[in-house]
Design a protein around this motif. Structure first.
Motif, PDB file in Angstrom:
ATOM      1  N   VAL A   1      -3.602   8.799   9.097  1.00 40.77           N
ATOM      2  CA  VAL A   1      -4.501   8.421   8.002  1.00 40.77           C
ATOM      3  C   VAL A   1      -5.687   9.378   7.924  1.00 40.77           C
ATOM      4  O   VAL A   1      -6.118   9.773   6.824  1.00 40.77           O
ATOM      5  N   VAL A   2      -6.216   9.778   9.071  1.00 36.23           N
ATOM      6  CA  VAL A   2      -7.329  10.744   9.095  1.00 36.23           C
ATOM      7  C   VAL A   2      -6.894  12.065   8.463  1.00 36.23           C
ATOM      8  O   VAL A   2      -7.645  12.679   7.683  1.00 36.23           O
ATOM      9  N   GLN A   3      -5.673  12.506   8.756  1.00 36.49           N
ATOM     10  CA  GLN A   3      -5.151  13.736   8.153  1.00 36.49           C
ATOM     11  C   GLN A   3      -5.004  13.582   6.639  1.00 36.49           C
ATOM     12  O   GLN A   3      -5.301  14.510   5.871  1.00 36.49           O
ATOM     13  N   MET A   4      -4.572  12.396   6.203  1.00 37.49           N
ATOM     14  CA  MET A   4      -4.435  12.138   4.764  1.00 37.49           C
ATOM     15  C   MET A   4      -5.798  12.184   4.075  1.00 37.49           C
ATOM     16  O   MET A   4      -5.932  12.737   2.975  1.00 37.49           O
ATOM     17  N   LYS A   5      -6.796  11.609   4.712  1.00 35.35           N
ATOM     18  CA  LYS A   5      -8.148  11.630   4.144  1.00 35.35           C
ATOM     19  C   LYS A   5      -8.662  13.057   4.027  1.00 35.35           C
ATOM     20  O   LYS A   5      -9.349  13.411   3.055  1.00 35.35           O
TER      21      LYS A   5
ATOM     22  N   GLU B   1       0.830  -1.210   0.000  1.00 38.56           N
ATOM     23  CA  GLU B   1       0.000   0.000   0.000  1.00 38.56           C
ATOM     24  C   GLU B   1       0.863   1.259   0.000  1.00 38.56           C
ATOM     25  O   GLU B   1       0.563   2.234  -0.693  1.00 38.56           O
ATOM     26  N   LYS B   2       1.952   1.227   0.764  1.00 35.30           N
ATOM     27  CA  LYS B   2       2.848   2.383   0.817  1.00 35.30           C
ATOM     28  C   LYS B   2       3.500   2.629  -0.545  1.00 35.30           C
ATOM     29  O   LYS B   2       3.605   3.774  -0.990  1.00 35.30           O
ATOM     30  N   VAL B   3       3.924   1.541  -1.194  1.00 36.14           N
ATOM     31  CA  VAL B   3       4.562   1.673  -2.508  1.00 36.14           C
ATOM     32  C   VAL B   3       3.570   2.190  -3.547  1.00 36.14           C
ATOM     33  O   VAL B   3       3.874   3.103  -4.320  1.00 36.14           O
ATOM     34  N   ARG B   4       2.361   1.617  -3.554  1.00 36.74           N
ATOM     35  CA  ARG B   4       1.355   2.040  -4.531  1.00 36.74           C
ATOM     36  C   ARG B   4       0.934   3.487  -4.291  1.00 36.74           C
ATOM     37  O   ARG B   4       0.763   4.257  -5.244  1.00 36.74           O
ATOM     38  N   LEU B   5       0.770   3.850  -3.020  1.00 30.20           N
ATOM     39  CA  LEU B   5       0.376   5.225  -2.710  1.00 30.20           C
ATOM     40  C   LEU B   5       1.455   6.208  -3.158  1.00 30.20           C
ATOM     41  O   LEU B   5       1.152   7.268  -3.733  1.00 30.20           O
ATOM     42  N   ASP B   6       2.702   5.858  -2.928  1.00 28.06           N
ATOM     43  CA  ASP B   6       3.810   6.705  -3.373  1.00 28.06           C
ATOM     44  C   ASP B   6       3.793   6.861  -4.893  1.00 28.06           C
ATOM     45  O   ASP B   6       3.965   7.970  -5.426  1.00 28.06           O
ATOM     46  N   ASN B   7       3.542   5.764  -5.607  1.00 25.66           N
ATOM     47  CA  ASN B   7       3.473   5.806  -7.075  1.00 25.66           C
ATOM     48  C   ASN B   7       2.308   6.671  -7.559  1.00 25.66           C
ATOM     49  O   ASN B   7       2.440   7.446  -8.514  1.00 25.66           O
ATOM     50  N   HIS B   8       1.150   6.535  -6.902  1.00 26.10           N
ATOM     51  CA  HIS B   8      -0.029   7.322  -7.285  1.00 26.10           C
ATOM     52  C   HIS B   8       0.211   8.821  -7.075  1.00 26.10           C
ATOM     53  O   HIS B   8      -0.196   9.648  -7.905  1.00 26.10           O
ATOM     54  N   LEU B   9       0.848   9.171  -5.979  1.00 27.09           N
ATOM     55  CA  LEU B   9       1.142  10.587  -5.706  1.00 27.09           C
ATOM     56  C   LEU B   9       2.093  11.161  -6.752  1.00 27.09           C
ATOM     57  O   LEU B   9       1.907  12.286  -7.231  1.00 27.09           O
ATOM     58  N   ASN B  10       3.084  10.375  -7.143  1.00 28.12           N
ATOM     59  CA  ASN B  10       4.020  10.822  -8.178  1.00 28.12           C
ATOM     60  C   ASN B  10       3.322  10.945  -9.534  1.00 28.12           C
ATOM     61  O   ASN B  10       3.588  11.873 -10.308  1.00 28.12           O
ATOM     62  N   TYR B  11       2.419   9.991  -9.816  1.00 24.57           N
ATOM     63  CA  TYR B  11       1.678  10.018 -11.082  1.00 24.57           C
ATOM     64  C   TYR B  11       0.743  11.230 -11.128  1.00 24.57           C
ATOM     65  O   TYR B  11       0.588  11.878 -12.171  1.00 24.57           O
ATOM     66  N   PHE B  12       0.140  11.547  -9.994  1.00 23.27           N
ATOM     67  CA  PHE B  12      -0.726  12.729  -9.894  1.00 23.27           C
ATOM     68  C   PHE B  12       0.087  13.988 -10.213  1.00 23.27           C
ATOM     69  O   PHE B  12      -0.351  14.858 -10.965  1.00 23.27           O
ATOM     70  N   GLU B  13       1.279  14.058  -9.648  1.00 22.05           N
ATOM     71  CA  GLU B  13       2.140  15.224  -9.863  1.00 22.05           C
ATOM     72  C   GLU B  13       2.561  15.331 -11.326  1.00 22.05           C
ATOM     73  O   GLU B  13       2.550  16.422 -11.907  1.00 22.05           O
TER      74      GLU B  13
ATOM     75  N   ARG C   1      -8.187   4.868  -2.272  1.00 23.75           N
ATOM     76  CA  ARG C   1      -8.282   3.424  -2.018  1.00 23.75           C
ATOM     77  C   ARG C   1      -7.094   2.948  -1.175  1.00 23.75           C
ATOM     78  O   ARG C   1      -7.265   2.175  -0.220  1.00 23.75           O
ATOM     79  N   GLU C   2      -5.894   3.418  -1.494  1.00 25.33           N
ATOM     80  CA  GLU C   2      -4.704   2.994  -0.741  1.00 25.33           C
ATOM     81  C   GLU C   2      -4.723   3.565   0.683  1.00 25.33           C
ATOM     82  O   GLU C   2      -4.353   2.872   1.642  1.00 25.33           O
TER      83      GLU C   2
END
Length: 285
Positions: free
Chosen positions: A267-271, A215-227, A249-250
């Protein structure tokens, strides 16, 4: 570079006897939805106006307003005298009143004006198209400026999410140690003989269920893809929306697996940060 769907553009053209005003206003919408308010004379050209708008604005709820104001002595409407006289006779039979008052009432009734529909003047139509082009240019400028504000906010929220993800990564080691300690304490409180090898196997299996490495790896990838998508030449509102869904989702999976109060707080802060991104995403073209 992103572009907002919110915008306004206006242009005025002064002809010898007419003043033409074109206004465009757009708000967010899933698709292109054009509402046209134009004089009856130009109804036959409405499809052309719509195509001009669709080619430029792509998406959004768009209001087109065309006003043609006669500033000279020219007019296309005449008083329908026979109809007015008939109304005045009927009104005088119902109630007494002076002719001026009856005339005022009669002119408010239907069909008191007759309009001769003339062919569209070529120069006038050309002026309207030029005014629409200018209004489209201005609304694009407006959308670009709004897009810069949105982009600045997205960059800030994205940085916050990356910082919070770093917190999750640092808390992960503490979390696994804490979960292991709680389980060992719970078993010892039972005051029963436990096979150490069996217990270790069950503990490893249990900890694997709560592992969030993927989940950490996928979330990191999604954030980079968003950027990366955010910095592309096109405004990819829908694509950014899909990436936001994957980010959410992650984050939700990390929250469900956390089982550790400090991480759940992060996680609440991230949401919260992601929700603010999604709210603004509704305005992105």
């Amino acid at each position: 570079m992103i572009q907002s769907m919110t915008g306004f553009g206006k242009h005025v053209v002064q002809l010898p006897s007419k003043k033409i005003t074109v206004e465009l206003k757009s708000l967010n919408s899933k698709n292109l939805d054009i509402n046209a308010r134009i004089p009856q004379t130009f109804r036959e050209k409405e499809l052309e106006f719509r195509k001009m708008i669709a080619d430029v604005l792509i998406r959004g709820k768009v209001d087109l307003s065309l006003y043609v104001e006669i500033t000279g002595e020219e007019t296309t409407a005449e008083v329908n005298q026979g109809v007015v006289r008939n109304y005045m006779e009927q009104l005088s039979a119902i109630a007494q009143g002076d002719d001026l008052k009856l005339l005022e009432l009669a002119l408010r009734m239907p069909d008191t004006l007759k309009t001769d529909k003339n062919d569209i003047d070529v120069e006038e139509y050309k002026a309207i198209k030029e005014a629409l082009d200018q209004a489209l240019s201005k609304i694009i400028e407006f959308r670009n400026e709004e897009g810069k504000v949105l982009e600045k906010d997205f960059v800030e929220r994205l940085a916050n999410l990356k910082a919070l993800l770093d917190k999750v990564k640092s808390l992960d080691l503490e979390r696994l140690a804490s979960v292991r300690e709680r389980l060992e304490r719970a078993v010892s409180d039972l005051k029963v003989e436990v096979d150490e090898n069996r217990f270790e196997q069950e503990l490893i299996y249990y900890l694997e269920k709560y592992d969030i490495t993927e989940e950490k790896v996928r979330l990191d990838n999604h954030l980079n893809y968003f950027e990366t998508t955010l910095n592309s030449d096109d405004s990819n509102g829908k694509k950014l929306g899909f990436i936001s869904q994957e980010i959410g989702r992650e984050i939700n999976t990390i929250g469900s697996k956390a089982n550790y109060a400090p991480m759940q707080q992060v996680v609440v802060q991230m949401k919260d940060e992601l929700e603010k991104i999604k709210e603004q995403m509704l305005n992105v073209l």
